[in-house]
Design an enzyme around this catalytic site. Sequence first.
Site, short mmCIF file in Angstrom:
data_model
loop_
_atom_site.label_atom_id
_atom_site.label_comp_id
_atom_site.label_asym_id
_atom_site.label_seq_id
_atom_site.Cartn_x
_atom_site.Cartn_y
_atom_site.Cartn_z
N PHE A 47 0.71 -1.21 -0.03
CA PHE A 47 -0.12 0.03 -0.08
C PHE A 47 0.88 1.40 0.09
CE2 PHE A 47 0.56 -0.65 4.70
CZ PHE A 47 1.05 0.55 5.08
N LYS B 143 -1.62 -7.91 -8.55
CA LYS B 143 -2.58 -7.72 -7.45
C LYS B 143 -2.17 -6.69 -6.62
CE LYS B 143 -3.33 -8.87 -3.91
NZ LYS B 143 -3.75 -7.80 -2.43
N GLU C 131 -5.19 -3.67 -1.69
CA GLU C 131 -6.61 -3.43 -1.70
C GLU C 131 -7.16 -2.06 -0.65
OE1 GLU C 131 -6.33 -6.38 1.80
OE2 GLU C 131 -5.36 -6.17 -0.20
N SER D 55 5.47 -7.22 4.05
CA SER D 55 5.98 -7.56 5.49
C SER D 55 7.13 -8.67 5.47
CB SER D 55 5.02 -7.65 6.55
OG SER D 55 4.20 -8.74 6.24
N CYS E 227 9.63 2.20 2.91
CA CYS E 227 10.64 0.95 2.96
C CYS E 227 11.87 1.43 3.53
CB CYS E 227 10.91 0.06 1.87
SG CYS E 227 9.33 -0.38 1.11
N GLU F 126 8.97 -4.09 12.90
CA GLU F 126 9.04 -2.87 12.00
C GLU F 126 7.55 -2.12 12.38
OE1 GLU F 126 9.15 -2.19 7.16
OE2 GLU F 126 8.15 -4.23 7.79
#
Length: 417
Positions: free
Chosen positions: A149, A173, A176, A226, A281, A379
């Site tokens: 995301f 993909k 969402e 992740s 990141c 994280e």
Amino acid sequence: MNRISHWIDGKVVESTSGNSAPVYDPATGEQTAAVDLASTAEVDRAVAAARAAFPEWRATSLSKRSEVMFRLRELVDANRKEIARLLTAEHGKVLSDSLGEVARGLENIEFACGIPQLLKGDYSEQAASGIDVYSIRQPLGVVAGITPFNFPAMVPMWMFANALACGNTFVLKPSEKDPSVNMFVAELLAQSGLPHGCFNVVQGDKRAVDRLLEHDDVAAVSFVGSTPIAKYIYETGTGNGKRVQALGGAKNHMLVLNDADLDMAADAAVSAGYGSAGERCMAISVVLAADEIADDLVTKIADRIPAITVGPGDQPDSEMGPLITAEHRDRVRGYIDGASAAGASVVVDGRSGVPGDGFFLNPTLLDGVRPGMDCYDDEIFGPVLSIVRVAGYQDGIETINASPFANGTAIFTRDGG
């Protein structure tokens, strides 16, 4: 309510699965859309479209593939502001960050424009007596991208641009949580002259991911997300005979030594720790401060935090926007709660004074953090900067190298050696 569906074989295809997920404006907390979640059959339909398109696209000359990439580059460039607007509306990052993401995505498309040079093979005569050796580069077929995301435009462009330029077809993909950008990009690819079926978007959740990982016609998968999910993607995909690129979590460290320019270090820590609400990141999440300068550095960072303007991403004066969802905000807030309970000190508390009704969390500064605390070991992926005090260079390096996470390390010192 706006409905966000799939892009299969060159057109928008509404889902028949009956499942959907909410899409929010993170700055207001209001639901703005519903995104379809693909069934297994709908994933199969997208893969079938990509497989059917592959022979023709694979046989397309390098120059024509490159032409498509050049046209895409021009269209993305011309639509920078619209892509950035979609990014901000669904992710929440400020417009300057969104425009920066589009610029990074463009760099990947521009790289793909030069793919004919990179696809050259090799030929060696007399590698052994009477033996010549050659190598050729060939596309794999249908490849898939499962993207996060936090960079819903750049990371897919990073994947699909090179995959398509090399002659593969692609099934994406996306997350969402912010799905609209890639539907817009799909339209731009169609306008660029990419044949139908070469690029497909299936919105979805774990069901869609699992189907891509097990589908016999998907040759390779690229993932960013992740660490636990990256491990799952890698093990499942390779177990099904696929090439897999699985990029997991990060815990980027910044080591500040006794001789460092502390003002420069504090400016860098604030920018790298709180930019895009820490949902990067490459965000700096840990500052290792040498004992002798730690107090001064903490003070300098704390003094800078009130100057950060937190607000909706579409407001011109905002420097940091909200987090992506209420659940993610609450998760990050939980790390602040846990840090205090574990013995760290909350120097600047971002849990209070948040603006509006959105998913906001103000910049937070923790001191006295140690390995073993959840706020250090995990994280966090939010606007939380942790200070770990170390004796000096060697202690700092050993601490960094002991972390299971990777990505980036910065050292602030005046010693060039």
